[in-house]
Design a protein around this motif. Structure first.
Motif, short mmCIF file in Angstrom:
data_model
loop_
_atom_site.label_atom_id
_atom_site.label_comp_id
_atom_site.label_asym_id
_atom_site.label_seq_id
_atom_site.Cartn_x
_atom_site.Cartn_y
_atom_site.Cartn_z
N ASN A 1 2.28 -14.77 -7.56
CA ASN A 1 3.03 -15.57 -7.22
C ASN A 1 3.65 -16.00 -9.35
O ASN A 1 5.08 -16.41 -9.33
N ASN A 2 3.18 -15.50 -9.96
CA ASN A 2 3.39 -15.89 -11.71
C ASN A 2 3.44 -14.64 -11.93
O ASN A 2 4.04 -14.17 -12.91
N GLY A 3 4.46 -13.63 -11.78
CA GLY A 3 4.45 -11.90 -11.55
C GLY A 3 3.65 -10.78 -11.89
O GLY A 3 3.99 -10.33 -12.52
N SER A 4 2.30 -11.54 -12.58
CA SER A 4 1.15 -10.22 -12.39
C SER A 4 0.99 -9.62 -11.05
O SER A 4 1.09 -9.86 -10.98
N ILE A 5 1.38 -8.60 -11.87
CA ILE A 5 0.65 -7.16 -11.66
C ILE A 5 -0.77 -6.60 -11.22
O ILE A 5 -0.70 -6.14 -12.09
N PHE A 6 -1.19 -6.27 -10.15
CA PHE A 6 -2.36 -5.72 -10.28
C PHE A 6 -2.34 -4.14 -9.40
O PHE A 6 -1.57 -4.43 -8.45
N GLU B 1 13.97 -7.04 -14.90
CA GLU B 1 13.64 -6.84 -13.51
C GLU B 1 13.08 -5.72 -13.53
O GLU B 1 13.93 -4.40 -13.72
N LEU B 2 11.88 -5.19 -13.55
CA LEU B 2 11.27 -3.81 -13.55
C LEU B 2 11.60 -2.82 -11.92
O LEU B 2 11.74 -2.24 -12.06
N PHE B 3 11.25 -3.76 -10.76
CA PHE B 3 11.48 -2.59 -9.76
C PHE B 3 12.76 -3.75 -8.57
O PHE B 3 11.63 -5.67 -8.91
N ASP B 4 13.19 -3.33 -8.29
CA ASP B 4 13.01 -4.27 -6.81
C ASP B 4 12.64 -5.01 -5.74
O ASP B 4 12.43 -3.79 -4.76
N PHE B 5 11.17 -5.37 -5.97
CA PHE B 5 10.01 -5.59 -4.97
C PHE B 5 10.79 -5.90 -3.61
O PHE B 5 9.77 -5.36 -2.65
N LYS B 6 11.99 -6.43 -3.21
CA LYS B 6 12.23 -6.80 -1.97
C LYS B 6 12.68 -6.25 -1.60
O LYS B 6 12.30 -6.01 -0.07
N THR C 1 1.24 -1.03 0.29
CA THR C 1 -0.22 0.08 0.18
C THR C 1 0.55 1.15 0.30
O THR C 1 2.00 1.41 0.40
N GLY C 2 0.61 2.30 -0.74
CA GLY C 2 0.74 3.89 -0.65
C GLY C 2 1.28 4.17 1.04
O GLY C 2 1.93 5.20 0.36
N SER C 3 0.40 3.77 1.32
CA SER C 3 0.07 4.82 2.62
C SER C 3 -0.40 3.74 3.72
O SER C 3 -0.80 2.92 4.02
N GLU C 4 0.30 4.53 4.85
CA GLU C 4 0.04 3.62 6.54
C GLU C 4 -1.52 3.34 6.99
O GLU C 4 -1.64 2.37 7.80
N ASN C 5 -2.38 4.74 6.55
CA ASN C 5 -3.37 4.39 6.59
C ASN C 5 -4.58 3.12 5.74
O ASN C 5 -5.15 3.65 5.89
N ASN D 1 -3.03 4.64 -3.43
CA ASN D 1 -3.45 3.22 -4.46
C ASN D 1 -2.60 1.70 -3.58
O ASN D 1 -2.01 1.17 -2.23
N LEU D 2 -2.65 0.69 -4.17
CA LEU D 2 -2.67 -0.57 -3.65
C LEU D 2 -1.95 -1.44 -4.89
O LEU D 2 -2.16 -1.57 -5.88
N LEU D 3 -0.41 -1.88 -4.65
CA LEU D 3 -0.13 -2.90 -5.66
C LEU D 3 -0.36 -3.86 -5.42
O LEU D 3 0.47 -4.19 -4.37
N ILE D 4 -0.44 -5.21 -6.27
CA ILE D 4 -0.55 -6.46 -5.67
C ILE D 4 0.54 -7.57 -6.49
O ILE D 4 0.74 -6.87 -8.26
#
Length: 277
Positions: free
Chosen positions: A84-89, A130-135, A49-53, A78-81
């Motif tokens: 496990n197959n790499g799909s981004i929502f 790799e577009l982002f270093d999500f880890k 999530t983009g915000s702590e609330n 915003n919410l980024l999901i």
């Protein structure tokens, strides 16, 4: 350099997403007294999530197809999901006192892309980008949350010449332990950090007793200072792979001053390591 990397990543993401069919990013409403469930076509690997609330909870130990969203009053975010197959929502999330929809079922067609798109070049060059270093992104967000969270695991601190080293919390998440620490300078001189190390110390049995130390190398460090000015406090986090120890071992947190002698060793017992928050 970091700004250029962020800009480069943004350009890559923008280019890749524009190449996909346009999809409508839904707005999801949530509040603090109901759970809003989001179901996905593949198990959730990560949710940010983009915000702590806004809080999105999901099973981090065993991947599942759904997660729960809650919110407190505040600005939209915003919410980024990532499945496990790499799909981004990606979704806009907003707080709303009264909500009608409590369950969302997300089809594959609403995905905005994949974490590892292919370049379409020759076979020997057709490697995922790799577009982002999500880890790293996850570490940064979770560490930021922990340093703001007021939770103490106990009174574990040691003082030397106005320098106070304290363990505030040890948190278990996924396969890692998060050591939340503070270094407080109550002296009249600035404190230059030479190193801050975590070591597992083992007492060897036998006629010639000795001590052996094993250095615990963090996989991620957050907010580690080089200098703590007088009357200031630094709060930092070390992330290390999950481990446990027997009662014959102990963890030593060692703070060493550069060009000085205000060095501190803080002992962390096995019962604290083996029972994190």
């Amino acid at each position: 350099m970091k700004k250029h990397l962020i800009l480069f990543s943004f350009i890559l993401v923008s280019t890749f997403v524009k190449a996909q069919p346009k999809t409508v990013i839904d707005t999801i409403y949530a509040n603090d007294h109901k759970n809003v469930a989001l179901f996905f076509p593949n198990p959730i690997r990560q949710g940010i999530t983009g915000s702590e609330n806004f809080v999105f909870t999901y099973n981090r130990d065993k991947e599942q197809y759904f997660g729960l969203l809650q919110a407190t009053p505040g600005k939209e975010s915003n919410l980024l999901i990532i499945n496990n197959n790499g799909s981004i929502f990606s979704y806009i999330v907003r707080y709303k006192e009264q909500i009608e929809t409590l369950n969302y079922f997300m089809p594959d067609s609403t995905s905005i892309g994949n974490e590892k798109p292919f370049t379409g070049a020759a076979d020997n060059e057709n490697k995922p980008i790799e577009l982002f270093d999500f880890k790293t992104n996850y570490y940064e967000r979770f560490c930021s949350y922990l340093v703001k969270r007021r939770q103490l695991i106990g009174k574990f601190k040691k003082r030397h010449d106005g320098i106070i080293l304290k363990i505030e919390n040890i948190v278990f998440d996924k396969d890692e332990l998060y050591f939340v620490m503070t270094i407080e300078n109550k002296s009249s001189l600035d404190y230059d950090v030479n190193f801050l190390n975590l070591n597992i110390q083992t007492r060897q049995k036998g006629k010639k007793k000795s001590l052996q130390s094993l250095y615990l190398k963090p996989v991620f460090e957050y907010n580690v200072p080089l200098k703590i000015k007088e009357n200031q406090t630094a709060k930092l986090v070390y992330v290390v792979p999950k481990f446990s120890i027997s009662d014959e071992r102990k963890v030593i947190l060692e703070l060493n001053e550069k060009n000085g002698e205000r060095n501190i060793k803080l002992i962390i017992l096995d019962k604290i390591i083996n029972n994190p928050n």
